[in-house]
Motif scaffolding. Sequence first.
Motif, PDB file in Angstrom:
ATOM      1  N   ALA A  22      -3.617 -17.325  29.583  1.00 18.48           N
ATOM      2  CA  ALA A  22      -5.021 -17.221  29.855  1.00 18.48           C
ATOM      3  C   ALA A  22      -5.468 -17.809  31.152  1.00 18.48           C
ATOM      4  CB  ALA A  22      -5.825 -17.744  28.639  1.00 18.48           C
ATOM      5  N   SER A  23      -6.402 -17.126  31.817  1.00 18.65           N
ATOM      6  CA  SER A  23      -6.881 -17.670  33.424  1.00 18.65           C
ATOM      7  C   SER A  23      -7.442 -18.935  33.137  1.00 18.65           C
ATOM      8  CB  SER A  23      -7.572 -16.593  34.017  1.00 18.65           C
ATOM      9  OG  SER A  23      -8.986 -16.355  32.922  1.00 18.65           O
ATOM     10  N   ASP A  24      -8.285 -19.244  31.883  1.00 22.93           N
ATOM     11  CA  ASP A  24      -9.025 -20.455  31.897  1.00 22.93           C
ATOM     12  C   ASP A  24      -7.936 -21.480  31.489  1.00 22.93           C
ATOM     13  OD1 ASP A  24      -8.697 -19.323  29.457  1.00 22.93           O
ATOM     14  OD2 ASP A  24     -10.711 -19.708  28.824  1.00 22.93           O
ATOM     15  N   THR A  63      -5.244  -7.555  35.716  1.00 21.44           N
ATOM     16  CA  THR A  63      -6.542  -7.263  36.203  1.00 21.44           C
ATOM     17  C   THR A  63      -6.784  -8.138  37.323  1.00 21.44           C
ATOM     18  OG1 THR A  63      -7.384  -9.076  34.623  1.00 21.44           O
ATOM     19  CG2 THR A  63      -7.051  -7.005  33.645  1.00 21.44           C
ATOM     20  N   GLY A  64      -6.052  -9.011  37.604  1.00 15.80           N
ATOM     21  CA  GLY A  64      -6.424  -9.828  39.015  1.00 15.80           C
ATOM     22  C   GLY A  64      -6.977 -11.383  38.449  1.00 15.80           C
ATOM     23  N   ARG A  65      -7.386 -11.336  37.104  1.00  9.55           N
ATOM     24  CA  ARG A  65      -8.188 -12.648  36.752  1.00  9.55           C
ATOM     25  C   ARG A  65      -7.335 -14.042  37.135  1.00  9.55           C
ATOM     26  NH1 ARG A  65     -11.394 -11.597  31.458  1.00  9.55           N
ATOM     27  NH2 ARG A  65     -11.788 -13.930  31.836  1.00  9.55           N
ATOM     28  N   LEU A  66      -6.098 -13.614  36.595  1.00 14.30           N
ATOM     29  CA  LEU A  66      -5.163 -14.900  36.565  1.00 14.30           C
ATOM     30  C   LEU A  66      -4.944 -15.341  37.993  1.00 14.30           C
ATOM     31  CD1 LEU A  66      -3.506 -16.824  34.960  1.00 14.30           C
ATOM     32  CD2 LEU A  66      -1.455 -15.110  35.042  1.00 14.30           C
ATOM     33  N   GLY A 100       5.617  -9.663  46.171  1.00 12.89           N
ATOM     34  CA  GLY A 100       4.311  -9.170  46.640  1.00 12.89           C
ATOM     35  C   GLY A 100       3.060  -9.795  46.237  1.00 12.89           C
ATOM     36  N   ALA A 101       2.141  -9.051  45.981  1.00 16.74           N
ATOM     37  CA  ALA A 101       0.947  -9.499  45.508  1.00 16.74           C
ATOM     38  C   ALA A 101       0.859  -9.761  44.058  1.00 16.74           C
ATOM     39  CB  ALA A 101      -0.329  -8.375  45.618  1.00 16.74           C
ATOM     40  N   GLY A 102       2.094  -9.847  43.419  1.00 13.51           N
ATOM     41  CA  GLY A 102       2.161 -10.363  42.009  1.00 13.51           C
ATOM     42  C   GLY A 102       2.378 -11.957  41.954  1.00 13.51           C
ATOM     43  N   ALA A 103       2.674 -12.499  43.002  1.00 17.87           N
ATOM     44  CA  ALA A 103       3.078 -13.867  43.219  1.00 17.87           C
ATOM     45  C   ALA A 103       2.402 -14.619  44.411  1.00 17.87           C
ATOM     46  CB  ALA A 103       4.499 -13.867  43.185  1.00 17.87           C
TER      47      ALA A 103
END
Length: 806
Positions: free
Chosen positions: A737-739, A768-771, A797-800
Motif C-alpha cells: 500500500a502506498s501509505d 496506477t502510479g500512486r506507489l 524503466g519507469a517501474g523502478a
Amino acid sequence: MNPELDALEFPDAVRLIQSGARTAPARAALGAMQPWDGRTGLRRLHQLELQELWAQSPDLLPILPMDEALDELLNPAGWLLPEHWRQLRDGLKALARLLHSLTTLSWPEAHPIPPGVHLGIDRLQVTAALLPEPAPIAERLTKSFNADGQLDPLRIPALASLHRSRQDAFQAVQAKLQKLLRATPDAFNEAMVVERNGRFCLPVRQERRSLVPGLVLDRSGSGATVFIEPMEAVPLNNAFVEADRDYAQAVQAFLRDLLADLRARREDFTRWRDLQAQADQGLALLRWAALCDGRLPDLEADPKQGRLCLLEARHPMLLPAVREAMGLEPLTHPVVPLNLGLEAEKPGLVISGSNTGGKTVVLKTVGLLSVLAACGCAVPAKEGSSFPALPSLHADIGDHQTITGSLSTFSSHVLHLKKILENVHDGGLVLLDELGTGTDPKEGAALGIAMLQTLSRRRCWILCSTHLGEISQWALRHTRFQNASVQFDEDRLAPTYRLLVGQPGQSRALTIAAKLGLPKAVLEHADKVLGKREQDWRDFLRELEAERTRLMEEAEALRQQMAAAEKDREILRQREEKLRIEREAFLQESKEKVARVLDFLDHEGKRLVKELKERQKAADVNADRLGTEVHERVKQLTRLAEAELAPRGAKAKPAAPREVREGGYARHRGLGVEGKVVTLKGDRATLETPQGRRLECRLGELEPIGAREAAPRPSGKVRVRAEVQDIDSEINLIGRASDDVDSEIYRFVEEALAAGRRFVRIVHGHGTGRLKAAVREALRGHPGIARVEDAPQNQGGAGATVITLK
C-alpha cells in the motif's frame, strides 16, 4: 599636385592606403583624397561602423571586384565575354553577402558620432537596407553559366534542343571522317580530322589525293598536303553548319535578351557599385590602420579651439611594417615616439637643437599626421591624441632653390614665405623648417621673428625649427609660443631623437666639430669669437638641460614607484574582493544548508509522528521495540543534520586510533546498536547491549567507541531485537500500500548509507502510479541523496527508481 602635401610625403601614404582597396572606384576615390574634400566625417563613420565586424569575421565583408564586367554592362554598346560573366556572377554573390552583413551592423556605442555626419542618412547599414537584393540575378547567372563563365546550354530550355542537334550533327560528320581515316590510312600525312572555313576535312597527301574523292578546301604552305572534304561528308558537314548557325544565333539572341534585362536595372547596378566602393574604402582604411597600428584621433571642428596633442606618435614611413609594404630597407635604429601638446592659447612651438637631431622629422610627423587625421584616416598614435581642424596647411620644408629660375636658397625661402602669408587661413597649420637661415643670422632672425609674429596674429598653429638663438630667446618671452629642443647625449655626442617641450636647445656645432677632429686651436678661437654673451646663453641652456634631465629621471623613478604602489593596491583590492565574494558565498550556502536541514527534519519529524500514531493503533504493538526504534531514528537524524551542517573543509581532531577488540565497546554501523564486544572469532563478533541482549554480526559492521558512549541511557528499559542480514542494493515494494512504505524506505536508505553504497534501486512497478508517487515523496529532501531518477530501460524503466547516494 599640391607641393605642400608632397613635402610631407602624403602621396606615398595615399598610395599605400590605395593598395588596400579591391575595386577601381574605391582606389580612385582614395587617390583623390584631400583634407578639404568634405568627406572626412563619412570616412570616419564607415570605419567605426565596419571595425568590429571586420576585426571578428572579415570573411563576412567580401569585396570581389567586377569593374570590367560593370563597365561593359553599363556601356550601351558593350558586350560581355565569358570572363566578364564569371566576374559578374561571383561579384554579385559576394555583394549579396556584403549587403546582408551591412544591414545587420549596429552603431558601436563606445564611439562618438563623427562631426558633420548624420547616422540616419550616411550609415552603410541604412544604405544597404534601401538597396534591392542582387541574389536573384546572381542565381540566374549561376544557372546559365558554368564555372568558367561559358554559357551552359543544357540548363537553358531554349538552347538545349539546338545544342543537342548541333552535337548530333558534329558526331555524325566526325564518325564518317574517322571511318575514312581507318579505310585508307596511307592517304594521310596524319590520321586526324581538321577544320577549314567552318567545315571538317581530312589532310590528304598530294600524291594520293585520288584515293579520297571530294572537295578541296585548302592546301598547306608547302603544297604537300591537300585538305579535302570527302563527298560522303558533304551533306553531313552541311547539316552541321546549319545546326551550328542555328545554335550560334540562338545563343546570341539569349545573351542579347539577358543583357537587355540586366541593363534595364542600370540604376540598381550603379547603386550597388557605389555602395561596394564605399565599403571597400572603409575596409582599405581599416587595413591601413592595422598596418601602421593606428587609431582614429579626436578632431576639433573649430580650428581656433581644441588642442594639438600627440601621444607616442610615429611617422608612418619610419614604421617597419609600412617600410616593408613599400619595399624600403628597414631602419638601423628604433623609432623614437613623439609626445607633443599644444593648446589653442599657446599654439606656437620653436624647436632648436643639434644638427641631425630630428627637428625636421618632428615637423613632418606633425604635418603628415595632421593631414591624415583631417582626411579621416587612422594615425600611428596612442588613444587620446587629438588634432584641431585644418582649414589650410603650409610647409616650408627643404631647399626650393632652382637653377633655371635663378633663385638662391634664401630667395626661394622668401618667396615661399610670401606665398604662405598670402594664402594662409586663420587657424591653419604652418610648418617652417630652418627659419631664418640662408642669410645674415641677425637679419634672418629678425625676419623669422616678424614672420612668426604675423602668423600668430592669424591664430595659426605654428611649428618651426631654427638654429638661431635670437628666435629661441624671443619665444621665451612671447605668450603664444614655447620652446622645444631635440635631446642630445653629451656622453655619446649623439642625438637621441627625443623632443623636449619647454626647453630651448643648442646647435652644438663646436661640440660636433670637436668630435669630428677639428684642430683644438681652431675651436678655442671660435669660443673667443662667440663672445661673453653667447657663452653665457649656451651655459644657461646647458644647465637648464642638465636640470631638466635630472627632473625627468626623478619623475620616471617616481612614476615607477607609483606604478608599483598602484599594482600593490590592485592586488589588495582583488584579495579583498575575493574574500568578500567567498564570505557572501559561504553565508548564502550556510543559509541554504540550514534551510535544507530544517526542511528535512520537519519532513522526517512529521513522517515519524504519523508512523507512531499508526503503529500505536496496532493491537500487538511492542512498546520496548517501538521506543528503541524511535530512539535510533532520532539519533540517525541528529547525525545526518550534524554532518550536513559541518563546516566545509573542517577536519576532525586527530585521535588515538581505535580498533574493535574483545572486551572493548563498539557500535553497529547500520543499526546503531551499542554495547560490549564479548566474543571475537575471526571476522565474527558478538555484541552485548547494556540491557543484556546479544547481537552477532560481522567485524566490519562494527566501529569502536568509548565505554562512556556505551553506558546505558536513563530513559527506561528498552528491549532491542536485532537481526543480522546483508543490506541489499534493491528493495521490492510491488503490491504494498502506498501509505505503508515510508518507514521501510527510510530504513533501506539509511542502511545503504551506512554500508557505503553508491547506487540503490526501489522497485515499485507501474500500476496506477500512486506507489511511485509515495516512494518519491518519502525520498524528497533527504540530505544523503544526491539524485533520484527513473531506472534505465534494461533495469525496469519507469517501474523502478534509482537513487544516487552522496
